[in-house]
Scaffold this active site. Structure first.
Site, PDB file in Angstrom:
ATOM      1  N   HIS A  11     -22.989 -19.110  -5.238  1.00 33.04           N
ATOM      2  CA  HIS A  11     -22.176 -19.985  -6.082  1.00 33.04           C
ATOM      3  C   HIS A  11     -22.735 -20.060  -7.507  1.00 33.04           C
ATOM      4  O   HIS A  11     -22.019 -19.822  -8.490  1.00 33.04           O
ATOM      5  CB  HIS A  11     -22.134 -21.388  -5.458  1.00 33.04           C
ATOM      6  CG  HIS A  11     -21.371 -22.401  -6.249  1.00 33.04           C
ATOM      7  ND1 HIS A  11     -20.101 -22.796  -5.934  1.00 33.04           N
ATOM      8  CD2 HIS A  11     -21.713 -23.114  -7.354  1.00 33.04           C
ATOM      9  CE1 HIS A  11     -19.677 -23.691  -6.804  1.00 33.04           C
ATOM     10  NE2 HIS A  11     -20.653 -23.905  -7.677  1.00 33.04           N
ATOM     11  N   GLU A  12     -24.019 -20.387  -7.603  1.00 34.59           N
ATOM     12  CA  GLU A  12     -24.612 -20.534  -8.938  1.00 34.59           C
ATOM     13  C   GLU A  12     -24.691 -19.191  -9.667  1.00 34.59           C
ATOM     14  O   GLU A  12     -24.582 -19.142 -10.893  1.00 34.59           O
ATOM     15  CB  GLU A  12     -25.996 -21.181  -8.837  1.00 34.59           C
ATOM     16  CG  GLU A  12     -25.979 -22.598  -8.287  1.00 34.59           C
ATOM     17  CD  GLU A  12     -25.067 -23.555  -9.050  1.00 34.59           C
ATOM     18  OE1 GLU A  12     -24.803 -23.312 -10.252  1.00 34.59           O
ATOM     19  OE2 GLU A  12     -24.610 -24.541  -8.436  1.00 34.59           O
ATOM     20  N   HIS A  52     -21.479 -18.662 -11.404  1.00 39.61           N
ATOM     21  CA  HIS A  52     -21.517 -19.309 -12.724  1.00 39.61           C
ATOM     22  C   HIS A  52     -22.289 -18.447 -13.721  1.00 39.61           C
ATOM     23  O   HIS A  52     -21.880 -18.294 -14.882  1.00 39.61           O
ATOM     24  CB  HIS A  52     -22.203 -20.671 -12.621  1.00 39.61           C
ATOM     25  CG  HIS A  52     -21.366 -21.778 -12.082  1.00 39.61           C
ATOM     26  ND1 HIS A  52     -20.105 -22.083 -12.563  1.00 39.61           N
ATOM     27  CD2 HIS A  52     -21.626 -22.695 -11.101  1.00 39.61           C
ATOM     28  CE1 HIS A  52     -19.628 -23.137 -11.907  1.00 39.61           C
ATOM     29  NE2 HIS A  52     -20.522 -23.520 -11.012  1.00 39.61           N
ATOM     30  N   HIS A  59     -20.299 -15.743 -15.089  1.00 37.26           N
ATOM     31  CA  HIS A  59     -19.335 -16.256 -16.057  1.00 37.26           C
ATOM     32  C   HIS A  59     -19.966 -16.285 -17.449  1.00 37.26           C
ATOM     33  O   HIS A  59     -19.290 -16.025 -18.459  1.00 37.26           O
ATOM     34  CB  HIS A  59     -18.899 -17.670 -15.633  1.00 37.26           C
ATOM     35  CG  HIS A  59     -17.582 -18.102 -16.167  1.00 37.26           C
ATOM     36  ND1 HIS A  59     -17.054 -19.350 -15.917  1.00 37.26           N
ATOM     37  CD2 HIS A  59     -16.668 -17.486 -16.944  1.00 37.26           C
ATOM     38  CE1 HIS A  59     -15.880 -19.468 -16.496  1.00 37.26           C
ATOM     39  NE2 HIS A  59     -15.622 -18.355 -17.134  1.00 37.26           N
TER      40      HIS A  59
END
Length: 682
Positions: free
Chosen positions: A474-475, A478, A481
């Site tokens: 998940h991180e 990010h 991104h």
């Protein structure tokens, strides 16, 4: 920064470390205060230069100049807030309590500057005549709206009051987060009788031993309030009284009386937020916050949450019945309490799928999960990672990777800080020391992830739970991104998108962890080196929606309480009673508590990030479930054509276009919640 001030340590603003990083050996905690003062003054001087020019406003002399102002402040802030979260101490915390309100006051002075707003307003009024490219037009619109939402159109009395409110909220938010961190760091349950460890697998015992040693108790095992220890302890400990004691401490963070109690802080924050919204012309703080999101209104949020809540409660009731059966089967007559759920859920998982977390964890080595993250990024986007040794950072545990494009050119830097320690706040997050943009030359992104995994004994690998592995993915989503950002303007770089869109790249990336091709390659037993047996892999995939009711009730109750605090024009005086009353009206199951109770709900009250916005994880989940389904529909979850579109419109575009337009460009249409509800097993 002026060279006539030798007391200013320029190492905080002129980064001369390896690979373009700050030289973390060249400054200390005492250097921050003076550097901040100088940087704040420098930023105001940059703003005055924009305001005091006689030329008519242009994109170049106003919008661009504003975007490029305060470079020193950006740099010292990036290092300081990194330290405040990932490696704090009393000196940093004391300065944080000073800096947070000072930064708020500074921001208000800029955003409420009438001459500066007049220049931005002039550009905004004639934006259709300026021949702007779409990204520049978007930045101008966002900048203008940011000024308006910050009080630029208020009268002088309104501006003064709003600045006071913002300053006070910044102080309260900093104190809230520090109180939670202190409660978490200070509490530990030391166990010296090995019989009280009954049921705990070796990996939990090892983590508890390491936590005790960190607290100078090598003779003991320590239960701490780090999620990486408390959750497995609650899942495996056979000692019900110790489970209850630990759980109650975990649930009571920020609500223990004394100087770390957050009850009064929440009450004041909610009241000030409502006043702020009213000053700016909104009926509630939720209406103010949501006006600048995909959801737009509190009603749209509730239209998503309420049907999911009903389904989650129904599923949780079925799960509770199954757990009660196990309790009765042991000859016990107590009902399911919150400190029982995880313990009996593990037993139920074992009964239903013939495996539990203890069997799975030896196959999820931190090192291999990191490799899996990188491999997925290479398969989808062509980027590669090369670790660099011996580079000083904020803590010896931090690791550094150079990131390269498919053609071998430099993409940026990625840093990972994976292990729990007392100097780090709980949770997991991504942030940037430097964001990508091209406004005045190529600025490479410097992105970092922070986790709180239990540190293993020396020489042993760190083993993750499946949830822990998902958190890492998940991180890293990010992080991608930020790393893949390809925009001109810093205002729309990377994760600078609406709050309910920002979780799409991260939650979408989680899906690739459980792709069989990835698990088969990287789920390797840490002792035997053998791949996870297909039978176990099949069980893991089959159990993907196990405990779905519990997980969804935990999350959705938190989102609904967040909305209840902020959607009402008359904020509550007693937040703890309000939380209880709200949950009672929702018919919250007695055996489950909110994932984040109000006194330690740092997403919502340690700053402004997810206030009236915790729902956004589920809003983005509607998008991520649909987006991954697009890959599945092609028959190839690494489909190169779709991956190229994913990179172009989701991971690289930042906030350069409206998020709905970006999603439609990728998928062709907006999704319904159906795929998300199916994915959750509801």
């Amino acid at each position: 920064m002026s060279s006539t001030k030798p007391s200013i340590n320029t190492a905080l603003t002129e980064w001369t470390g390896a690979l373009g990083l700050p030289d973390f050996t060249a400054f200390n905690d005492d250097d921050f205060a003076a550097a901040f003062d100088a940087a704040l003054a420098g930023d105001l001087a940059d703003i005055e230069a924009v305001v005091n020019q006689h030329d008519v406003p242009t994109i170049e002399n106003t919008l661009k100049a504003l975007q490029l102002s305060g470079k020193d402040l950006d740099r010292v802030s990036a290092i300081f807030w990194l330290r405040a979260g990932a490696h704090t101490n009393e000196a940093i915390q004391a300065l944080e309590r000073v800096i947070a309100p000072k930064m708020s006051r500074h921001s208000s002075s800029i955003m409420m500057n009438p001459l500066l707003f007049a220049r931005i307003d002039s550009l905004y009024e004639q934006r259709d005549l300026l021949g702007l490219d779409p990204e520049t037009n978007r930045v101008l619109e966002k900048t203008w709206k940011g000024f308006v939402r910050s009080g630029a159109r208020l009268d002088e009395q309104g501006k003064a009051r709003l600045a006071d409110i913002n300053e006070r909220l910044a102080s309260l938010g900093a104190q809230f987060g520090q109180n939670v961190q202190k409660d978490e760091a200070d509490w530990a349950l030391f166990i010296t009788d090995e019989t009280e460890l009954a049921g705990l697998p070796d990996f939990v015992r090892d983590s508890m031993r390491g936590a005790a040693e960190e607290r100078d108790r090598p003779d003991a095992w320590a239960v701490t309030l780090s999620r990486s220890i408390i959750e497995p302890f609650l899942s495996f400990s056979e000692n019900r009284s110790l489970r209850e004691k630990s759980f109650r401490a975990w649930a009571a963070r920020g609500e223990n009386g004394g100087e770390t109690d957050n009850t009064d802080i929440v009450a004041e924050m909610v009241k000030l937020r409502a006043e702020k919204a009213n000053l700016l012309g909104y009926k509630s703080f939720a209406a103010y916050k949501l006006d600048d999101t995909m959801a737009k209104t509190p009603k749209a949020v509730m239209d998503l949450l309420e049907p999911v809540w009903d389904k989650a409660k129904a599923r949780a009731a079925e799960e509770e019945t199954d757990l009660q059966r196990l309790i009765t089967g042991e000859g016990r007559n107590h009902k399911v309490e919150p400190w029982d759920w995880r313990y009996y859920a593990e037993k139920l998982r074992n009964e239903r799928f013939a495996f539990d977390e203890a069997e799975l964890k030896p196959y999820l080595q931190l090192e291999k999960v990191i490799e899996a993250c990188f491999d997925v990024a290479t398969r989808l986007f062509g980027i590669t990672f090369e670790e660099k040794q011996g580079i000083p950072t904020w803590h010896p545990d931090v690791r550094v990777w150079e990131v390269f494009n498919a053609d071998g050119s430099e993409r940026g830097l990625f840093l990972g800080d994976y292990f729990n320690r007392q100097s780090k706040r709980s949770g997991a997050w991504m942030s940037a020391l430097q964001s990508q943009h091209k406004l005045d030359g190529e600025h490479k992104p410097i992105i970092y992830n922070v986790m709180n995994f239990a540190k293993p004994p020396k020489g042993e690998p760190a083993l993750l739970s499946l949830d822990g592995a998902k958190t890492l993915f998940h991180e890293f989503g990010h992080a991608l991104h930020g790393l893949l950002s390809d925009v001109t303007w810093p205002a729309v770089s990377g994760t600078s998108v609406s709050r309910d869109f920002v979780e799409l790249p991260s939650q979408l990336y989680e899906h690739w962890l459980t792709v069989p091709a990835i698990l088969e390659k990287y789920a390797i037993h840490y002792r035997t080196g053998e791949a996870m047996p297909k039978a176990l892999l099949d069980k893991v995939l089959a159990a993907n929606t196990f405990n779905a009711g519990f997980n969804t009730v935990e999350f959705t109750s938190s989102a609904l309480v967040d909305m209840a605090f902020h959607a009402d024009g008359t904020p509550p005086v007693d937040p703890i009673k309000f939380e209880a009353d709200t949950l009672r009206q929702l018919e919250m199951p007695d055996a489950i508590i909110m994932r984040h109770r109000t006194p330690h709900f740092t997403h919502v009250f340690s700053g402004d990030g997810y206030s009236a916005g915790y729902y956004s994880y589920m809003w983005s989940e509607v998008l991520d479930a649909d987006a991954f389904k697009a890959f599945e529909e092609t028959g190839d979850v690494f489909n190169s054509d779709l991956a190229a579109k994913l990179r172009q419109y989701i991971y690289s575009a930042g906030g350069s276009r409206d998020p709905e337009d970006l999603y439609k460009a990728f998928r062709g249409k907006m999704p319904t919640p159906d795929a998300m509800i199916e994915k959750r097993g509801l």
